[in-house]
Design a protein around this motif. Structure first.
Motif, PDB file in Angstrom:
ATOM      1  N   VAL A 109       0.851  -1.187   0.000  1.00 13.34           N
ATOM      2  CA  VAL A 109       0.000   0.000   0.000  1.00 13.34           C
ATOM      3  C   VAL A 109       0.885   1.234   0.000  1.00 13.34           C
ATOM      4  O   VAL A 109       1.875   1.306   0.742  1.00 13.34           O
ATOM      5  CB  VAL A 109      -0.930   0.014   1.237  1.00 13.34           C
ATOM      6  N   VAL A 110       0.534   2.212  -0.844  1.00 14.94           N
ATOM      7  CA  VAL A 110       1.204   3.509  -0.854  1.00 14.94           C
ATOM      8  C   VAL A 110       0.138   4.594  -0.824  1.00 14.94           C
ATOM      9  O   VAL A 110      -1.058   4.321  -0.987  1.00 14.94           O
ATOM     10  CB  VAL A 110       2.107   3.670  -2.099  1.00 14.94           C
ATOM     11  N   HIS A 111       0.580   5.845  -0.631  1.00 19.12           N
ATOM     12  CA  HIS A 111      -0.365   6.943  -0.447  1.00 19.12           C
ATOM     13  C   HIS A 111      -0.447   7.859  -1.668  1.00 19.12           C
ATOM     14  O   HIS A 111      -0.668   9.064  -1.524  1.00 19.12           O
ATOM     15  CB  HIS A 111       0.007   7.749   0.794  1.00 19.12           C
ATOM     16  N   GLY A 112      -0.298   7.306  -2.865  1.00 21.14           N
ATOM     17  CA  GLY A 112      -0.464   8.124  -4.061  1.00 21.14           C
ATOM     18  C   GLY A 112      -0.016   7.393  -5.304  1.00 21.14           C
ATOM     19  O   GLY A 112       0.780   6.444  -5.241  1.00 21.14           O
ATOM     20  N   GLU A 113      -0.523   7.845  -6.441  1.00 17.95           N
ATOM     21  CA  GLU A 113      -0.203   7.191  -7.706  1.00 17.95           C
ATOM     22  C   GLU A 113       1.271   7.346  -8.060  1.00 17.95           C
ATOM     23  O   GLU A 113       1.877   6.447  -8.644  1.00 17.95           O
ATOM     24  CB  GLU A 113      -1.075   7.757  -8.828  1.00 17.95           C
ATOM     25  N   GLY A 114       1.854   8.492  -7.736  1.00 22.69           N
ATOM     26  CA  GLY A 114       3.276   8.682  -7.995  1.00 22.69           C
ATOM     27  C   GLY A 114       4.135   7.709  -7.202  1.00 22.69           C
ATOM     28  O   GLY A 114       5.121   7.159  -7.713  1.00 22.69           O
ATOM     29  N   LEU A 115       3.756   7.467  -5.957  1.00 24.72           N
ATOM     30  CA  LEU A 115       4.483   6.507  -5.127  1.00 24.72           C
ATOM     31  C   LEU A 115       4.295   5.088  -5.651  1.00 24.72           C
ATOM     32  O   LEU A 115       5.218   4.259  -5.581  1.00 24.72           O
ATOM     33  CB  LEU A 115       4.019   6.606  -3.675  1.00 24.72           C
ATOM     34  N   LYS A 116       3.117   4.803  -6.195  1.00 24.42           N
ATOM     35  CA  LYS A 116       2.896   3.490  -6.800  1.00 24.42           C
ATOM     36  C   LYS A 116       3.855   3.274  -7.962  1.00 24.42           C
ATOM     37  O   LYS A 116       4.469   2.193  -8.086  1.00 24.42           O
ATOM     38  CB  LYS A 116       1.449   3.351  -7.264  1.00 24.42           C
ATOM     39  N   ARG A 117       4.014   4.284  -8.797  1.00 24.44           N
ATOM     40  CA  ARG A 117       4.947   4.153  -9.917  1.00 24.44           C
ATOM     41  C   ARG A 117       6.371   3.931  -9.431  1.00 24.44           C
ATOM     42  O   ARG A 117       7.132   3.146 -10.014  1.00 24.44           O
ATOM     43  CB  ARG A 117       4.871   5.402 -10.804  1.00 24.44           C
ATOM     44  N   MET A 118       6.750   4.588  -8.351  1.00 28.07           N
ATOM     45  CA  MET A 118       8.095   4.409  -7.798  1.00 28.07           C
ATOM     46  C   MET A 118       8.300   2.992  -7.290  1.00 28.07           C
ATOM     47  O   MET A 118       9.356   2.385  -7.501  1.00 28.07           O
ATOM     48  CB  MET A 118       8.337   5.417  -6.666  1.00 28.07           C
ATOM     49  N   VAL A 119       7.293   2.436  -6.617  1.00 35.69           N
ATOM     50  CA  VAL A 119       7.393   1.057  -6.120  1.00 35.69           C
ATOM     51  C   VAL A 119       7.495   0.078  -7.290  1.00 35.69           C
ATOM     52  O   VAL A 119       8.303  -0.860  -7.268  1.00 35.69           O
ATOM     53  CB  VAL A 119       6.190   0.712  -5.213  1.00 35.69           C
ATOM     54  N   LEU A 120       6.692   0.291  -8.317  1.00 35.01           N
ATOM     55  CA  LEU A 120       6.730  -0.596  -9.480  1.00 35.01           C
ATOM     56  C   LEU A 120       8.082  -0.530 -10.174  1.00 35.01           C
ATOM     57  O   LEU A 120       8.587  -1.545 -10.676  1.00 35.01           O
ATOM     58  CB  LEU A 120       5.618  -0.239 -10.458  1.00 35.01           C
ATOM     59  N   ASP A 121       8.691   0.638 -10.203  1.00 39.13           N
ATOM     60  CA  ASP A 121      10.004   0.780 -10.825  1.00 39.13           C
ATOM     61  C   ASP A 121      11.099   0.109 -10.001  1.00 39.13           C
ATOM     62  O   ASP A 121      12.071  -0.414 -10.558  1.00 39.13           O
ATOM     63  CB  ASP A 121      10.358   2.268 -10.996  1.00 39.13           C
ATOM     64  N   ARG A 122      10.931   0.126  -8.691  1.00 39.72           N
ATOM     65  CA  ARG A 122      12.014  -0.335  -7.804  1.00 39.72           C
ATOM     66  C   ARG A 122      11.915  -1.805  -7.452  1.00 39.72           C
ATOM     67  O   ARG A 122      12.935  -2.469  -7.243  1.00 39.72           O
ATOM     68  CB  ARG A 122      11.995   0.516  -6.532  1.00 39.72           C
ATOM     69  N   TYR A 123      10.693  -2.330  -7.346  1.00 39.60           N
ATOM     70  CA  TYR A 123      10.503  -3.703  -6.881  1.00 39.60           C
ATOM     71  C   TYR A 123       9.802  -4.535  -7.958  1.00 39.60           C
ATOM     72  O   TYR A 123       9.083  -4.017  -8.788  1.00 39.60           O
ATOM     73  CB  TYR A 123       9.664  -3.721  -5.599  1.00 39.60           C
ATOM     74  N   SER A 124       9.999  -5.807  -7.890  1.00 37.85           N
ATOM     75  CA  SER A 124       9.368  -6.720  -8.855  1.00 37.85           C
ATOM     76  C   SER A 124       7.957  -7.061  -8.379  1.00 37.85           C
ATOM     77  O   SER A 124       7.699  -8.162  -7.866  1.00 37.85           O
ATOM     78  CB  SER A 124      10.206  -7.995  -9.011  1.00 37.85           C
ATOM     79  N   LYS A 125       7.063  -6.108  -8.516  1.00 38.60           N
ATOM     80  CA  LYS A 125       5.677  -6.287  -8.092  1.00 38.60           C
ATOM     81  C   LYS A 125       4.747  -6.128  -9.286  1.00 38.60           C
ATOM     82  O   LYS A 125       4.978  -5.275 -10.159  1.00 38.60           O
ATOM     83  CB  LYS A 125       5.293  -5.254  -7.025  1.00 38.60           C
ATOM     84  N   SER A 126       3.710  -6.915  -9.312  1.00 38.05           N
ATOM     85  CA  SER A 126       2.667  -6.726 -10.309  1.00 38.05           C
ATOM     86  C   SER A 126       1.871  -5.469  -9.956  1.00 38.05           C
ATOM     87  O   SER A 126       1.634  -5.193  -8.769  1.00 38.05           O
ATOM     88  CB  SER A 126       1.735  -7.941 -10.325  1.00 38.05           C
TER      89      SER A 126
END
Length: 366
Positions: A138-155
């Motif tokens: 869980v993150v607190h914004g769409e921008g943070l979601k993009r950062m997590v997707l870029d950094r970690y191997s998550k669907s």
């Protein structure tokens, strides 16, 4: 269905989030006794609160604590475990023993804030490992979601956005104790509140005040919170009487009084993810000035909570402060929007409803 929440810090966030979720489903919450015992009455009565003897991360008692925590989880038999922060070192070693219960982890900050000496005490691998071990994030914004997707191997289907809920505890404290705003006698009070680290932009606020010293003689700046010494910027300050510097831990009643007295809350951050201070200010119906970093613009602008300026730009910050100081109707309208947002779509109840729906979705997909 039952959710078990765990967190070792983030008291104000946890009170709002757990209380909100508990209005929609059974919630068990495990937190450190040393940090939460005096706050127990602030939780919604529906929260099944467990005050745990949770050691500090350097303590040799951690293996025994993990054993006791695992026993609690087996006793409660939750359908889902949600770690409300990924900044706990030792829980990494317990996660394998909790399977197959689905694990969700909230990542508040994908990157460390510059100068944040508190978080830097934790080894860098610990928060990263927790994210990698979690089936859902869980993150607190769409921008943070993009950062997590870029950094970690998550669907993308495993990274979810839930807004940071409004923090009402201090506004409620003010109501309970019948606290009132101090007479302003024409003074306009600007508040910078929270941990005073390099990224919080104090230097730019002081430069903005210097720009405004001749055109806004009624301006007063309050800086409140522990952290770096604000007085290192004394050579940049104008008249000392225009500043109220409180470089220390701020007690609850004092927090409430600071926000009651504030006309404008500033968040001139040079870097950020999201902000608890923003959610606290909204509960008091205070307009904000934020910089365009992290999720601040995406939160403030669509909801009409305040003004957005570029980071590291004292001139634009000064211009925004002057605009709000000179326009009382604008301040009032933005403040009304903030209170409506804090008690409506971003209230703990509504954020909790979205979290409960997310939990059911995660469990249903397993």
């Amino acid at each position: 269905m039952k959710a078990l929440l765990l967190v070792s810090e983030l008291e104000d966030y946890t009170i709002s989030f757990a209380s909100g979720v508990a209005r929609h489903m059974p919630v068990v919450l495990g937190v450190p006794r040393r940090r939460y015992a005096h706050l127990a009455s602030w939780f919604d009565p529906a929260v099944d609160l467990h005050l745990l003897d949770w050691p500090r991360h350097r303590s040799l008692a951690n293996p025994w604590f993990l054993h006791q925590l695992t026993r609690l989880i087996r006793h409660e038999q939750p359908n889902l475990i949600h770690l409300l922060s990924n900044t706990t070192l030792w829980l990494n070693f317990a996660v394998p023993f909790w399977r197959p219960i689905p694990l969700v982890t909230t990542v508040h900050d994908v990157e460390l804030h510059p100068g944040d000496s508190d978080t830097r005490t934790l080894p860098g691998w610990a928060p990263e490992l927790m994210v990698r071990q979690s089936g859902h994030v869980v993150v607190h914004g769409e921008g943070l979601k993009r950062m997590v997707l870029d950094r970690y191997s998550k669907s993308p289907d495993c990274v979810h956005v839930l807004s940071h809920p409004a923090i009402h505890r201090y506004a409620e404290l003010a109501r309970r104790q019948k606290m009132a705003r101090r007479s302003s006698d024409g003074t306009v009070r600007v508040l910078l509140f929270g941990r005073i680290f390099a990224y919080k932009g104090l230097k730019q606020l002081i430069r903005a005040e210097a720009i405004l010293k001749d055109v806004l003689p009624n301006l007063h700046i309050t800086v409140a919170g522990r952290g770096d010494d604000p007085w290192v910027f004394r050579p940049l300050m104008g008249e000392a009487g225009r500043y109220d510097i409180r470089n220390r831990f701020i007690e609850d009643e004092e927090v409430a009084q600071l926000f009651l007295d504030a006309d404008i809350v500033v968040l001139p951050y040079t870097e950020a993810s999201q902000s608890g201070v923003l959610n606290l200010a909204a509960a008091f119906g205070k307009p904000v000035i934020v910089t365009d970093v992290g999720e601040l613009r995406a939160t403030v602008q669509p909801n009409g909570l305040g003004m957005v300026v570029p980071p590291d730009n004292a001139e634009e910050l000064a211009k925004a402060i002057r605009t709000l100081v000179d326009n009382n109707d604008l301040r009032n309208n933005l403040g009304a929007n903030a209170l409506e947002w804090a008690t409506g779509p971003n209230s703990p109840d509504q954020v909790g409803a979205r979290a409960a729906a997310l939990y059911r979705e995660v469990v249903g997909s397993c």
